[in-house]
Design an enzyme around this catalytic site. Sequence first.
Site, short mmCIF file in Angstrom:
data_model
loop_
_atom_site.label_atom_id
_atom_site.label_comp_id
_atom_site.label_asym_id
_atom_site.label_seq_id
_atom_site.Cartn_x
_atom_site.Cartn_y
_atom_site.Cartn_z
N ALA A 166 0.84 -1.31 0.66
CA ALA A 166 -0.10 -0.41 -0.07
C ALA A 166 0.94 1.48 -0.19
O ALA A 166 1.74 1.14 0.17
CB ALA A 166 -0.39 -0.07 1.19
N PHE A 167 0.44 2.51 0.36
CA PHE A 167 0.62 3.54 -0.72
C PHE A 167 1.31 4.24 1.08
O PHE A 167 2.21 4.59 1.09
CB PHE A 167 -0.23 4.67 -1.28
CG PHE A 167 -0.84 5.07 0.44
CD1 PHE A 167 -0.62 6.56 0.51
CD2 PHE A 167 -2.41 4.69 0.53
CE1 PHE A 167 -1.67 6.88 1.94
CE2 PHE A 167 -3.05 5.31 1.02
CZ PHE A 167 -2.40 5.91 1.89
N THR A 173 -9.50 -2.88 3.85
CA THR A 173 -10.66 -4.45 4.17
C THR A 173 -11.05 -4.66 2.71
O THR A 173 -11.26 -6.13 2.63
CB THR A 173 -11.51 -4.35 5.13
OG1 THR A 173 -10.52 -4.16 6.40
CG2 THR A 173 -12.08 -5.53 5.66
N VAL A 220 -10.82 -3.77 -0.31
CA VAL A 220 -10.28 -4.75 -1.16
C VAL A 220 -9.72 -6.01 -1.37
O VAL A 220 -9.50 -7.12 -2.16
CB VAL A 220 -8.85 -3.89 -2.34
CG1 VAL A 220 -8.01 -4.67 -3.57
CG2 VAL A 220 -9.09 -2.43 -1.97
N GLU A 242 -2.74 -8.33 5.12
CA GLU A 242 -2.73 -7.12 6.30
C GLU A 242 -3.71 -5.98 6.17
O GLU A 242 -3.19 -4.95 5.21
CB GLU A 242 -1.10 -6.35 6.20
CG GLU A 242 -0.18 -7.80 6.83
CD GLU A 242 -0.55 -8.11 8.54
OE1 GLU A 242 -1.37 -6.99 8.95
OE2 GLU A 242 0.08 -8.75 8.49
#
Length: 590
Positions: free
Chosen positions: A244-245, A327, A329, A347
């Site tokens: 993630a970013f 959550t 995606v 995660e």
Amino acid sequence: MDQSKQAPHCVEAAVQSECSTVTVLPFQLQVHPCSVADVALRTLYQPQMQHCLTLTFARHSRLLLRNKFASICYQQSAAMSGLLINQPKYSWLKELGLSEDNPGVYNGSWGGSGEVITSYCPANNEPIARVTQATMAEYEETVQKTREAWKLWADIPAPKRGEIVRQIGDALRKKINVLGSLVSLEMGKIYVEGVGEVQEYVDVCDYAVGLSRMIGGPMLPSERPGHALIEQWNPVGLVGIITAFNFPVAVYGWNNAIALTCGNVCLWKGAPTTPLTSVAVSKIVAEVLERNNLPGAICSMTCGGADIGTAMAKDERVDLLSFTGSTHVGKMVAMMVQDRFGRKLLELGGNNAIIVFEDADLSLVVPSAVFASVGTAGQRCTTTRRLMLHESVHDTVIERVAKAYKQVRIGDPWDPTTLYGPLHTKQAVDQYLAAIEQAKQQGGTVVCGGKVMDRPGNYVEPTIITGLAHDAPIVHTETFVPILYVLKFKTEEEAFAWNNEVKQGLSSSIFTKDMGRVFRWLGPKGSDCGIVNVNIPTSGAEIGGAFGGEKHTGGGRESGSDSWKQYMRRSTCTINYSKDLPLAQGIKFE
């Protein structure tokens, strides 16, 4: 190659062709020899080009074409100079091997011929540089090369693999400040957090080096004479890593270092909004592999969007898929992986709470609550989103936390004195405003903050909201922004129940001096989260422990403890070294 250097050749090629279509896109220039019929077909079947400028010239218009191209090339050059990477202030980006245009595919060689995306700085929304993403054909090629590389990597003894991981950690150490600066520039977190994130990768490399000499299963007692019962652990093969970013370096590092030590190869897809960080990290890792005459495809990378992520989730050649993200995606990813009976490590989100009891040390509570709610501008999965205060200390804590909020230094994230930077995207700003409006409609009162800041970039005020019910819909919604909901409770049972009633189960913390309460909190009727703290914030986990959560957080575990087991498959092996064939459970079959 620099596109501005290609332009004169493009102009000449266009002039020499009988008829050419010139397509002018932002920051790029393409020339396609074609016929008039081609132009008509493009008009009919390529509606996505409707915003492009298409100019058709015959042979007799050579001079006009040259003039037009000269103007276009000038505009293109001006656009390129607008990239931050071309400004002296940001020349350090080139120390990471970055340029104006960067290949977004690595599988032993660099490439990329898909969509060109521009990375923007959240602090000012100015373009930094561009990355060319992977096509599906390039994804396919990368998977094949990565699986082929596994055949060599799996045969290397684990301690030797650990030595390669050690070298990766050392290479990161040498670039820690400049790479941390890139994280700050591209993601938006403050400089010290950016450097700290790279340090996490370094720390996990150190941990993985030691692990390389410890991985293994036990020898178990067999009930049959002349038999040995052992547990054998082997690598799963190809580990897909989607990050993630908000932690564009550390989360990859947690997965990569442990997976490599276990004998796996890795295929990484970073967030589409932090592609430069993905490229820079991959360059550092690639140099280590190449220096040791190892296939670069051991640590492959494909920049891309949902198409690449979906392909990884559905691909049976991806033996384990580690996904970090929302959550919503994550649920879709889990279903795609489960549909092929694949292995997944999730995660996902967290709706984390700090619970402050009447006997708490408030000198610990206030800085903990501020750091955990304001740090990374509320964009950590472990960010404190709910602050539950015992009724006897409720007003005092709110007053002190609100005062501390107003003293938080807000500014450019790469300024070492800044404590609070921007949100990552403009969409996050919209989510911030929408959440505040919903909270007001549900009975909440804004005590501190609540506004978008009047300055360049995606800055919002860190916000405290009181007066909401513990089960208000907005309180049960994880909004990835710096909004803290303050709740008042009366009893321990009430507080523990409120902590557990949300769908996520990532991180939680209580502040108390009551040791009985501490162990009730850690016990079966206490917190249902994967991270259960006492007298420290919900965020800032160490790498030595397993990181992850329960329920809608996904159930995965990364980093320390025995998380390495997620990256391996276990076999129970029985070896008969006798001349007899006794059966288990005393069964006679004669």
